[in-house]
Design an enzyme around this catalytic site. Structure first.
Site, PDB file in Angstrom:
ATOM      1  N   MET A 125     -26.401  11.549  12.415  1.00 41.77           N
ATOM      2  CA  MET A 125     -25.515  12.630  12.827  1.00 41.77           C
ATOM      3  C   MET A 125     -26.295  13.920  13.081  1.00 41.77           C
ATOM      4  O   MET A 125     -26.009  14.664  14.026  1.00 41.77           O
ATOM      5  CB  MET A 125     -24.441  12.839  11.765  1.00 41.77           C
ATOM      6  CG  MET A 125     -23.476  11.658  11.625  1.00 41.77           C
ATOM      7  SD  MET A 125     -22.592  11.628  10.043  1.00 41.77           S
ATOM      8  CE  MET A 125     -21.604  13.091  10.171  1.00 41.77           C
ATOM      9  N   THR A 154     -28.989   4.997  13.632  1.00 36.98           N
ATOM     10  CA  THR A 154     -27.953   4.003  13.362  1.00 36.98           C
ATOM     11  C   THR A 154     -26.978   4.562  12.342  1.00 36.98           C
ATOM     12  O   THR A 154     -27.336   5.432  11.542  1.00 36.98           O
ATOM     13  CB  THR A 154     -28.544   2.701  12.787  1.00 36.98           C
ATOM     14  OG1 THR A 154     -29.100   2.980  11.481  1.00 36.98           O
ATOM     15  CG2 THR A 154     -29.618   2.123  13.681  1.00 36.98           C
ATOM     16  N   GLU A 214     -30.570   7.581   9.752  1.00 36.94           N
ATOM     17  CA  GLU A 214     -29.550   6.643   9.280  1.00 36.94           C
ATOM     18  C   GLU A 214     -28.302   7.425   8.881  1.00 36.94           C
ATOM     19  O   GLU A 214     -28.377   8.372   8.090  1.00 36.94           O
ATOM     20  CB  GLU A 214     -30.039   5.866   8.058  1.00 36.94           C
ATOM     21  CG  GLU A 214     -31.073   4.808   8.332  1.00 36.94           C
ATOM     22  CD  GLU A 214     -31.344   3.956   7.103  1.00 36.94           C
ATOM     23  OE1 GLU A 214     -31.795   2.820   7.283  1.00 36.94           O
ATOM     24  OE2 GLU A 214     -31.118   4.413   5.970  1.00 36.94           O
ATOM     25  N   CYS A 215     -27.156   7.047   9.408  1.00 33.80           N
ATOM     26  CA  CYS A 215     -25.861   7.608   9.044  1.00 33.80           C
ATOM     27  C   CYS A 215     -25.888   9.133   9.123  1.00 33.80           C
ATOM     28  O   CYS A 215     -25.912   9.693  10.206  1.00 33.80           O
ATOM     29  CB  CYS A 215     -25.437   7.112   7.659  1.00 33.80           C
ATOM     30  SG  CYS A 215     -23.670   7.297   7.327  1.00 33.80           S
ATOM     31  N   GLY A 216     -25.930   9.844   7.985  1.00 30.44           N
ATOM     32  CA  GLY A 216     -25.985  11.292   8.041  1.00 30.44           C
ATOM     33  C   GLY A 216     -27.185  11.794   8.810  1.00 30.44           C
ATOM     34  O   GLY A 216     -27.096  12.792   9.539  1.00 30.44           O
TER      35      GLY A 216
END
Length: 436
Positions: free
Chosen positions: A332, A427, A327-329
């Site tokens: 990435m 995501t 999720e998010c970080g």
């Protein structure tokens, strides 16, 4: 029976969190049991609440959660003497389109629970106008009751007297006035406050805030203004399916943005959670069924993550046979490269082709409703997931199969679709609840 109160303000940055922590610690120090909640999708403040009260705090969100879920989460305050819900942004600030049970505004929670609102007003650059703002908030929406006001950052005794008189003339109680006091300012970072677990002196800071507020605010009057409250019958669970039976969860300073209610819901459903630290060069538990990388601040640790070979190889080996989700970080880090604020590109785990840059900063903020085009851990294709996105990174490349069709709160389709490749999914939004 507990006393329930919502702490809100006309806007962000006025001092809601500081006042919430100070009141919670002051009442706890006096022997009361205090339970806190956070209205809205902020995943940092609950850790500060826990530090102040000694009790876990969770988020309640009217856009993403139904009333039964909110009532279930709030019912943990049954055995408390005081229950405080800290608001987000301004009292009535939410999105334009209604979600599951509201727009995400703090006022939704206040009305739903029938708790009065304690307003924090910063009258800097104002005098009587502060009373007009408070009166407008009091009268804006039937069903939302105002308990009174605490003034923050008053400039002088004369300034305080002018604002107090105007508020009292408007029929609004003033519980106290706080002069400027830099020692109790909480340090901030680009996504909000620096996390509680990163601050070694957090206990002393909260104690100083409690002492300062107790000196300038009538705590007994504030407590008397709260509503007598006992929880109503509610749903016995939160609408969240665990991603697996045995979950390896990345957990350290770079991977810490996890909504507490999510972890509680996973455990309540029988899931077991084992944690590991990518920053300590640890890989996921090889006995787990699924690996979950939450958000956090990997952009501040990108060089270290890139250098931690055991973590990267362990995660890649795990993903050969079992699902990995970010999720998010975390998303990435599952990608191929992350460019930090200095423009230096760091190789990530390469489980997805995502490339992101923190050097090219642009804020992405808002609720997200995603309909999965492919399965992800815990959810089948076609599932509708509600979450929230908040980051400054920019997508340079997102070449993999889209995971979902993602809409913002207005219904507009957005470009951050998430990705899927093999066993890896990710995501940019943080999952809050599933529509059922």
């Amino acid at each position: 029976m507990a006393a329930g109160l919502v702490i809100s303000a006309p806007a962000s940055g006025v001092g809601k969190t500081t006042l919430t922590l100070a009141l919670a610690r002051a009442w706890r120090n006096s022997g009361l049991r205090v339970q806190c909640f956070k209205s809205g999708p902020d995943y940092i403040d609950p850790a500060f609440h826990a530090a102040a009260t000694g009790r876990a705090s969770v988020n309640v969100d009217s856009w993403a959660m139904d009333r039964g879920t909110i009532s279930h989460l709030v019912s943990r305050g049954t055995d408390a003497d005081v229950v405080l819900a800290e608001g987000s942004m301004g009292l009535f600030d939410g999105v334009a389109a209604r979600g599951v049970s509201g727009t995400g505004a703090t006022a939704d929670i206040a009305e739903m629970l029938d708790w009065p609102v304690l307003l924090v007003i910063d009258p800097s650059g104002q005098a009587q106008t502060a009373a007009a703002i408070a009166a407008g908030l009091r009268d804006y929406r039937p069903g939302v009751r105002l308990a009174g006001v605490v003034l923050n950052r008053v400039a002088s005794p004369r300034h305080e007297a002018l604002v107090r008189r105007a508020l009292l003339d408007a029929g609004i109680a003033v519980f106290g006035a706080l002069p400027r006091h830099a020692e109790i300012s909480l340090p901030k970072r680009h996504l909000g406050l620096v996390q509680a677990e990163e601050q070694a002196e957090i206990g002393k800071l909260i104690d100083e805030a409690a002492r300062f507020v107790a000196e300038h605010v009538d705590l007994d009057a504030v407590l008397r203004s709260a509503a007598n409250w006992s929880p109503q019958p509610a749903a016995s669970h939160v609408n969240v399916t665990p991603p697996g039976q045995r979950i390896a969860l990345a957990r350290d300073a770079a991977f810490s943005f996890v909504y507490p209610h999510m972890l509680e819901a996973w455990r309540a459903a029988g899931a077991e959670i084992s944690t590991f630290s990518p920053l300590a060069d640890e890989g996921p538990d090889p006995g787990a069924d699924v690996c979950w990388l939450p958000g956090g601040y990997p952009e501040l640790q990108a060089g270290k993550i890139a250098a931690n070979a055991r973590f990267r190889s362990g995660l890649r080996a795990f993903a050969e046979t079992r699902p990995v989700h970010g999720e998010c970080g975390g998303y990435m880090v599952l990608g191929s490269a992350l460019t930090d604020a200095d423009g230096i590109s760091h190789e990530m785990t390469g489980l997805l082709g995502l490339e992101t840059s923190f050097a090219k900063r642009r804020m992405h903020l808002g609720y997200r409703l995603a309909e999965l085009a492919a399965p992800m851990p815990g959810h089948q294709a076609g599932a509708r997931l509600r979450g929230h996105e908040f980051h400054y990174s920019t997508i340079l490349a997102q070449p993999d199969t889209p995971l979902a069709v993602v809409h913002d709160a207005t219904g507009a389709v957005i470009a951050e679709t998430g990705s899927r490749r093999g066993q890896a999914t990710g995501t940019f939004f943080h999952l809050i609840a599933e529509d059922r």
